[in-house]
Design an enzyme around this catalytic site. Structure first.
Site, short mmCIF file in Angstrom:
data_model
loop_
_atom_site.label_atom_id
_atom_site.label_comp_id
_atom_site.label_asym_id
_atom_site.label_seq_id
_atom_site.Cartn_x
_atom_site.Cartn_y
_atom_site.Cartn_z
N LYS A 137 -8.87 1.54 -9.09
CA LYS A 137 -8.61 0.16 -8.66
C LYS A 137 -9.82 -0.68 -9.01
O LYS A 137 -10.96 -0.20 -8.92
CB LYS A 137 -8.39 0.12 -7.14
N GLY A 140 10.15 -9.35 6.35
CA GLY A 140 9.71 -9.88 5.06
C GLY A 140 10.82 -9.75 4.04
O GLY A 140 11.19 -8.62 3.66
N VAL A 141 11.41 -10.88 3.62
CA VAL A 141 12.51 -10.80 2.66
C VAL A 141 12.13 -11.50 1.36
O VAL A 141 12.83 -12.36 0.86
CB VAL A 141 13.84 -11.34 3.24
N GLY A 142 10.97 -11.11 0.82
CA GLY A 142 10.55 -11.60 -0.49
C GLY A 142 11.13 -10.73 -1.57
O GLY A 142 12.30 -10.31 -1.49
N VAL A 192 10.61 -7.54 -2.53
CA VAL A 192 11.06 -6.19 -2.16
C VAL A 192 12.09 -6.24 -1.02
O VAL A 192 13.19 -5.69 -1.14
CB VAL A 192 9.84 -5.31 -1.76
P1 NAD Z 1 6.56 -11.14 -1.55
O1 NAD Z 1 5.40 -12.05 -1.44
O2 NAD Z 1 7.59 -11.38 -2.60
O3 NAD Z 1 7.34 -11.07 -0.15
C1 NAD Z 1 6.70 -10.90 1.06
C2 NAD Z 1 7.49 -11.69 2.09
O4 NAD Z 1 6.97 -11.39 3.38
C3 NAD Z 1 7.41 -13.19 1.91
O5 NAD Z 1 8.71 -13.75 1.96
C4 NAD Z 1 6.54 -13.65 3.09
O6 NAD Z 1 6.87 -14.94 3.54
C5 NAD Z 1 6.89 -12.60 4.11
N1 NAD Z 1 5.89 -12.41 5.18
C6 NAD Z 1 4.54 -12.49 5.12
N2 NAD Z 1 4.00 -12.23 6.32
C7 NAD Z 1 5.03 -11.93 7.16
C8 NAD Z 1 5.12 -11.58 8.52
N3 NAD Z 1 4.03 -11.45 9.27
N4 NAD Z 1 6.34 -11.39 9.06
C9 NAD Z 1 7.45 -11.52 8.31
N5 NAD Z 1 7.43 -11.87 7.01
C10 NAD Z 1 6.24 -12.07 6.44
O7 NAD Z 1 5.92 -9.67 -1.69
P2 NAD Z 1 6.65 -8.35 -2.19
O8 NAD Z 1 6.37 -8.16 -3.64
O9 NAD Z 1 8.06 -8.34 -1.70
O10 NAD Z 1 5.81 -7.24 -1.42
C11 NAD Z 1 6.05 -6.97 -0.05
C12 NAD Z 1 5.19 -5.78 0.38
O11 NAD Z 1 5.49 -4.65 -0.44
C13 NAD Z 1 3.68 -5.99 0.26
O12 NAD Z 1 3.04 -5.25 1.29
C14 NAD Z 1 3.35 -5.36 -1.08
O13 NAD Z 1 2.00 -4.95 -1.13
C15 NAD Z 1 4.29 -4.17 -1.05
N6 NAD Z 1 4.61 -3.64 -2.37
C16 NAD Z 1 5.20 -4.44 -3.29
C17 NAD Z 1 5.51 -3.89 -4.55
C18 NAD Z 1 6.19 -4.73 -5.61
O14 NAD Z 1 6.61 -4.14 -6.61
N7 NAD Z 1 6.36 -6.05 -5.43
C19 NAD Z 1 5.19 -2.56 -4.85
C20 NAD Z 1 4.60 -1.77 -3.85
C21 NAD Z 1 4.32 -2.33 -2.61
#
Ligand code: NAD
Length: 343
Positions: free
Chosen positions: A81, A178-180, A182
């Site tokens: 990293k 969290g509905v982003g 993932v």
């Molecule tokens: P993203 O930014 O697209 O979505 C995250 C969502 O969580 C957002 O909608 C945000 O508003 C919401 N959020 C933030 N704080 C919150 C809280 N306290 N309560 C409820 N909702 C909250 O991110 P992502 O890419 O979907 O990633 C989500 C998680 O998965 C992160 O921890 C990331 O490190 C992990 N992750 C992602 C990937 C990937 O491929 N994107 C891979 C491995 C791990």
């Protein structure tokens, strides 16, 4: 300040490289935890740290995490990293990115970088003009989110099978935090299978809109860990499983995509003692890295899917060993990962 070898997160890193480029102000750490299975692969984080030791500790912690994640995903990649230290005097400009790319290049392929917090896709393209050791560029698989979401969906399905003995998700109640990228993708897969959904997001409108579209309900973000459901799926922040939050959970399983879900580690034991099944985060959320590293693996779409489809097998192996030994799933996963990297 203890010597680097004495830091609790050092964990026998093969190398920790520290870079300081005066002309551009670049200050960066590249931590190489293990190259046992292949080049150390893991993203670059551009972040404002309280002090330089915090940056080193973050690099060490994340780098070890990548060793475990890559090994458990069956990749021929080790773990590493990079972190770049931001501050008002050190602005991420082209000259600094070039200096960082030269730093990555100086390791001769021992470390392969990818996108992480604070680095854009355009930044990664810019690095790739100076060094070949960049993964996940546009045209090489694209956004990891959908791949992670698919792996997490398969993991949630596996958790329902192990915890409730059901092959069907119909009527299984999943609470998603969290509905982003993932969590939103996961919600869509689950809705297709007839799961009952409760969604929450700090962006409340996002959760309300998705719930309306998929036929679920939404709750305020600070309530999602307290609701009565079958499975809690953390897909937002890390460190959300604290002693207090785990004791308040009213679910039978925790399976979600967020990184570093256990705040300190011992919360894994509380989950097991409370009879709550846990899917170790770095095992269930490996879909994205499986896709990001497709070019070092020479993997086509079919192979990527096959590897993501193998996530449930890993989880079943972990849960079965946990059931028979009494170790927590997190402990079993760490032990398996350590064996895979020859430790
Ligand atoms: P993203 O930014 O697209 O979505 C995250 C969502 O969580 C957002 O909608 C945000 O508003 C919401 N959020 C933030 N704080 C919150 C809280 N306290 N309560 C409820 N909702 C909250 O991110 P992502 O890419 O979907 O990633 C989500 C998680 O998965 C992160 O921890 C990331 O490190 C992990 N992750 C992602 C990937 C990937 O491929 N994107 C891979 C491995 C791990």
């Amino acid at each position: 300040m203890p010597a680097i070898w004495d830091l609790p997160d050092f964990d026998s890193h093969e190398a920790v490289h520290v870079f300081d480029d005066r002309p551009t102000g670049l200050r960066a750490v590249i931590a190489v935890h293990s190259t046992y299975l292949g080049p150390a692969a893991g993203g670059t984080r551009f972040w404002h740290y309280g002090d330089s030791q915090a940056a080193i500790i973050d690099a060490l912690r994340l780098s070890r995490g990548m060793s475990y994640k890559n090994a458990m995903a069956g990749l021929s990649a080790g773990g590493g990293k990079a972190v770049i230290l931001a501050n008002p005097q050190r602005i991420k400009g082209q000259a600094m990115l070039d200096a960082f790319a030269r730093a990555v290049d100086s390791l001769g392929g021992k470390y392969i970088t990818a996108q992480d917090v604070g680095m854009s896709e355009a930044d990664m393209v810019s690095l790739s003009k100076v060094t070949a050791h960049v993964a996940g560029l546009p045209g090489q698989g694209g956004d990891p989110g959908p791949y992670t979401a698919r792996g997490v969906y398969l993991g949630v399905k596996a958790a329902a099978k192990h915890a409730f003995g059901t092959d069907s998700l119909s009527g299984v109640h999943v609470a998603i935090q969290g509905v982003g990228s993932v969590g939103g993708g996961l919600a869509r897969y689950l809705a297709e299978q007839g799961a009952k959904l409760t969604l929450a997001d700090v962006n409340a409108q996002r959760a309300t809109d998705l719930a309306a579209e998929l036929g679920g309900t939404s709750v305020p973000a600070d309530e999602i860990m307290k609701i009565d459901a079958d499975i809690f799926s953390p897909c937002a922040l890390g460190a959300i499983l604290t002693e207090a939050s785990v004791n308040a959970l009213k679910v039978r399983a925790v399976a979600g995509g967020a990184n570093n879900q256990l705040a300190k580690g011992p919360e894994g034991r509380i989950l097991t003692d409370r009879g709550i099944l846990y899917a170790p985060d770095y095992v269930i959320n490996a879909g994205g890295i499986i896709n990001v590293l497709r070019h070092i693996e020479n993997a086509d779409d079919a192979e990527i899917n096959r590897r993501i489809d193998a996530i449930p097998e890993r989880l079943f192996a972990i849960w079965s060993e946990s059931d028979s030994t009494g170790q927590t799933p997190a402990e079993v996963a760490d032990n398996m990962a350590q064996k895979l990297i020859g430790r």
